[in-house]
Design a protein around this motif. Structure first.
Motif, PDB file in Angstrom:
ATOM      1  N   PRO A   1      -3.790   6.403   1.718  1.00 26.52           N
ATOM      2  CA  PRO A   1      -2.636   5.761   1.183  1.00 26.52           C
ATOM      3  C   PRO A   1      -2.842   5.412  -0.130  1.00 26.52           C
ATOM      4  CG  PRO A   1      -3.435   4.882   3.325  1.00 26.52           C
ATOM      5  CD  PRO A   1      -4.345   5.980   2.830  1.00 26.52           C
ATOM      6  N   ILE A   2      -4.192   4.960  -0.479  1.00 22.14           N
ATOM      7  CA  ILE A   2      -4.281   4.242  -1.812  1.00 22.14           C
ATOM      8  C   ILE A   2      -4.145   5.469  -2.742  1.00 22.14           C
ATOM      9  CG2 ILE A   2      -6.244   3.658  -3.209  1.00 22.14           C
ATOM     10  CD1 ILE A   2      -7.625   2.417  -0.833  1.00 22.14           C
ATOM     11  N   PHE A   3      -4.396   6.595  -2.561  1.00 24.38           N
ATOM     12  CA  PHE A   3      -4.042   7.963  -3.450  1.00 24.38           C
ATOM     13  C   PHE A   3      -2.559   7.837  -3.525  1.00 24.38           C
ATOM     14  CE2 PHE A   3      -3.919  12.485  -4.480  1.00 24.38           C
ATOM     15  CZ  PHE A   3      -4.641  12.384  -5.482  1.00 24.38           C
ATOM     16  N   LEU A   4      -1.841   7.910  -2.508  1.00 28.51           N
ATOM     17  CA  LEU A   4      -0.374   7.837  -2.630  1.00 28.51           C
ATOM     18  C   LEU A   4       0.301   6.676  -3.270  1.00 28.51           C
ATOM     19  CD1 LEU A   4       1.023   8.556   1.002  1.00 28.51           C
ATOM     20  CD2 LEU A   4       1.378   9.819  -1.041  1.00 28.51           C
TER      21      LEU A   4
ATOM     22  N   LEU B   1       6.642   4.379   3.342  1.00 24.17           N
ATOM     23  CA  LEU B   1       5.949   5.552   3.630  1.00 24.17           C
ATOM     24  C   LEU B   1       4.533   5.134   3.349  1.00 24.17           C
ATOM     25  CD1 LEU B   1       8.012   8.172   1.477  1.00 24.17           C
ATOM     26  CD2 LEU B   1       7.600   8.113   4.265  1.00 24.17           C
ATOM     27  N   ILE B   2       3.984   4.097   2.668  1.00 25.65           N
ATOM     28  CA  ILE B   2       2.751   3.860   2.363  1.00 25.65           C
ATOM     29  C   ILE B   2       2.131   3.247   3.503  1.00 25.65           C
ATOM     30  CG2 ILE B   2       1.096   2.527   1.148  1.00 25.65           C
ATOM     31  CD1 ILE B   2       2.007   4.311  -1.021  1.00 25.65           C
ATOM     32  N   VAL B   3       3.094   2.254   4.180  1.00 24.12           N
ATOM     33  CA  VAL B   3       2.738   1.599   5.205  1.00 24.12           C
ATOM     34  C   VAL B   3       2.609   2.745   6.377  1.00 24.12           C
ATOM     35  CG1 VAL B   3       3.398  -0.145   7.055  1.00 24.12           C
ATOM     36  CG2 VAL B   3       3.687  -0.596   4.600  1.00 24.12           C
ATOM     37  N   GLY B   4       3.628   3.399   6.711  1.00 26.61           N
ATOM     38  CA  GLY B   4       3.509   4.482   7.684  1.00 26.61           C
ATOM     39  C   GLY B   4       2.291   5.333   7.398  1.00 26.61           C
TER      40      GLY B   4
ATOM     41  N   LEU C   1      -4.459  -0.934   3.398  1.00 22.62           N
ATOM     42  CA  LEU C   1      -3.169  -1.511   3.187  1.00 22.62           C
ATOM     43  C   LEU C   1      -3.037  -2.420   2.210  1.00 22.62           C
ATOM     44  CD1 LEU C   1      -0.401  -1.103   4.363  1.00 22.62           C
ATOM     45  CD2 LEU C   1      -0.806  -3.165   5.775  1.00 22.62           C
ATOM     46  N   VAL C   2      -4.087  -3.273   2.046  1.00 24.53           N
ATOM     47  CA  VAL C   2      -4.068  -4.377   0.812  1.00 24.53           C
ATOM     48  C   VAL C   2      -4.214  -3.889  -0.553  1.00 24.53           C
ATOM     49  CG1 VAL C   2      -5.310  -6.272  -0.059  1.00 24.53           C
ATOM     50  CG2 VAL C   2      -4.660  -6.294   2.360  1.00 24.53           C
TER      51      VAL C   2
ATOM     52  N   PHE D   1       6.255  -8.143   0.529  1.00 24.64           N
ATOM     53  CA  PHE D   1       5.634  -8.416   1.787  1.00 24.64           C
ATOM     54  C   PHE D   1       5.138  -9.735   1.966  1.00 24.64           C
ATOM     55  CE2 PHE D   1       5.495  -3.796   1.206  1.00 24.64           C
ATOM     56  CZ  PHE D   1       5.902  -3.419   2.455  1.00 24.64           C
ATOM     57  N   LEU D   2       4.969 -10.427   0.840  1.00 31.08           N
ATOM     58  CA  LEU D   2       4.176 -11.655   0.795  1.00 31.08           C
ATOM     59  C   LEU D   2       4.882 -12.808   1.161  1.00 31.08           C
ATOM     60  CD1 LEU D   2       2.096 -11.934  -2.596  1.00 31.08           C
ATOM     61  CD2 LEU D   2       1.539 -11.402  -0.182  1.00 31.08           C
TER      62      LEU D   2
END
Ligand SMILES: Nc1ncnc2c1ncn2[C@@H]1O[C@H](COP(=O)(O)OP(=O)(O)OP(=O)(O)O)[C@@H](O)[C@H]1O
Ligand SMILES: [Mg+2]
Lengths: 230, 282
Positions: A30-33, A52-55, A108-109, A120-121
């Motif tokens: 996800p970090i790469f994405l 999409l990142i969360v998923g 995620l963070v 998201f905050l």
């Protein structure tokens, strides 16, 4: 349940996670994405790309991490040693969930921070993200209980990833607005979360909560089945 | 109660297949009890039932005053130690980290790790990663794992099957020491010498039933023909019945200095097993 035993499992699995290349690669995806997306777009990214990142995080780190850890315990016959000990299955599963939770959180963070988005905050999205985490975690536990080898995990993770992790991609299938598939997909957890950002409605959160309950029932059935399997 | 284990009318079936037909025995507190039998006779299945991993089909099973229905209680699990037939360790972790996990799960002090590593002769390997160790070393760590919390009763399924003779002797000494300190030991083995040397009592398991049970030396005596085997200085071999009618002949042979060796028949446990079941134990 016993905190010392949960702590012992947590400590052991944390050490194992750090020494397992396959598991360590997952939080990087996800970090790469996120890095790729942040280079692509000008200004604010659309909400569905964020999801999409969360998923990706939840399916690649949470579900797949949990499944891989359980599959390895089954395959290497180490689970037996844990079950013979005073640790209950709940202790074992909670200890592992904490490790998976930790890596999910970090991944995620970092990903969301890279995208620099503050969507998201707020209270509502955070409640939603926690529910969504539970949903993916429970799926991982339920399937993991039955996964006998690490090689098998990829066969199970694919459907989870495409159905629940990358649900928004259904848009690209050009099925048309009225397609029944799209109508059903709209009720999937991630689609509801995307909805929530537009409508601020708690109904979306409620629907995600129902998914969590369904996953909990699924996990419970799997647990019952495993514990009566002789 | 003086019995650590009480089993009566135990039966276990897997579908149509009968693994244990009808087994009854008691194991006294403080003894080393050996369950012997050929491959597939149901030794591992018996251990699994006694430790709660499998449920018996019928029969009464009590271990440490606990009924089989309560074998999954924390209290019961803390009192027993188990070395299973194919248990394994966390290969990526060190010897120490593996034992630390089980110390914590069994609520034992961490100081026990070095004590137990000393006992299985692995003190210098405590910081090695398990995947780098030999099979025999892993087996000894598994044994350490089974003993780390000082259980009252230990179940050992073929504890020395992967070890070389030097290590076997070392482990035997360790088990005897453990037993002298009061631990009850229930073990399975194919190794007749091991059983003869270690066990206070053994049970022969075959065809899902116990064929014979008793002290190894007493069993060997019971199934002996009691004949004398004499080898003379002329390399003649005589077999004489242990009977007063042969006393003169034996006395004369000794008096004439013609006896090279004289032995009374004492079968090994393996011989006894063969006599009883027509099967070799290995
Ligand atoms: N889970 C199972 N399902 C079906 N049959 C089983 C199962 N476990 C054991 N059996 C059968 O029960 C019988 C006894 O097996 P067990 O493993 O107890 O033998 P054993 O005496 O330990 O043999 P070994 O010396 O080879 O370890 C065998 O015929 C085996 O095939
Ligand atoms: Mg066996």
């Amino acid at each position: 349940m016993n905190t010392q035993r949960i702590g012992a499992i947590f400590e052991k699995d944390l050490k194992e996670f750090r020494k397992n290349m396959m598991l360590l690669m997952m939080p990087v995806i996800p970090i790469f994405l996120a890095i790729m997306y942040s280079r692509m777009g000008e200004g604010e990214l659309p909400v569905f790309l964020l999801y999409l990142i969360v998923g990706a995080t939840y399916s690649a780190v949470t579900t797949s991490g949990m499944m891989t850890m359980m599959a390895e315990e089954n395959e290497k016959k180490t689970l037996r040693g844990l079950i013979q000990s005073p640790a209950s299955l709940a202790d074992i599963l909670i200890g592992k969930s904490l490790v998976v939770g930790l890596f999910t959180f970090i991944s995620l963070v970092i990903s969301l921070a890279i995208l620099g988005n503050d969507e998201f905050l707020a209270f509502q999205p955070i409640v939603g993200l926690i529910l969504l985490f539970l949903f993916f975690l429970l799926l991982g536990i339920g399937i993991g209980l039955f996964t006998k080898s690490v090689a098998n995990t990829s066969a199970y993770i694919m459907p989870v990833m495409f159905l629940f992790g990358f649900t928004p991609m259904i848009e690209f299938l050009n099925l048309g607005e009225d397609s029944i598939a799209i109508k059903i997909a709209d009720y999937f957890p991630i689609m509801q979360m995307i909805d929530m950002h537009e409508t601020n409605s708690w109904t979306a959160i409620g629907i995600v909560a129902i998914w969590v309950i369904a996953a909990a029932i699924f996990t419970f059935i799997c647990l019952k089945k495993v514990s009566t399997d002789n | 109660m003086e019995n650590a284990i009480q089993v009566s009318g135990l039966r276990k079936t897997f579908g149509q297949q009968v693994a244990i037909e009808d087994v009854s025995f008691n194991v006294k507190k403080g003894e080393i009890f050996g369950l012997l039998g050929p491959s597939g006779s149901g030794k591992t299945t018996t251990i699994k039932i006694l430790t709660g991993e499998l449920k018996q089909t019928t029969g009464d099973v009590h271990v440490l005053d606990t009924d089989a229905s309560s074998f999954d209680s924390t209290q019961f699990k803390s009192k027993i130690g188990i070395l299973s037939d194919n248990s394994s360790l966390y290969e990526r972790l060190t010897v120490y980290d593996n034992l630390k996990l089980f110390c914590k799960l069994y609520d034992a002090p961490l100081e026990r790790i070095d004590v137990i590593l000393e006992e299985v002769n692995l003190k210098n390997d405590r910081n090695k990663v398990v995947s780098k160790l030999s099979k025999g070393m892993k087996q000894r760590i598994l044994l350490a794992k089974a003993l780390v919390h000082q259980p009252e009763l230990v179940f050992l399924d073929e504890p020395t099957s992967a070890l070389d003779p030097g290590n076997v002797i070392h482990i035997h000494r360790g088990l005897q020491k453990l037993n002298e300190a009061g631990t009850t030991i229930f073990l399975t083995t194919h190794d007749m010498e091991e059983a003869t040397k270690l066990c206070d009592r053994v049970a022969f398991l075959d065809n899902g039933k116990i064929q014979e049970l008793g002290n190894p030396d007493e069993l060997r005596f019971k199934y002996s023909t009691h004949d004398f085997h004499i080898e003379t200085t002329m390399n003649e071999k005589l077999v004489l019945e242990n009977d007063s009618k042969n006393a003169d002949q034996i006395r004369d042979l000794i008096a004439a200095g013609k006896v090279k060796s004289i032995q009374s028949d004492k079968p090994t446990l393996g011989d006894v097993f063969l006599q009883l079941t027509g099967k070799e134990l290995v």
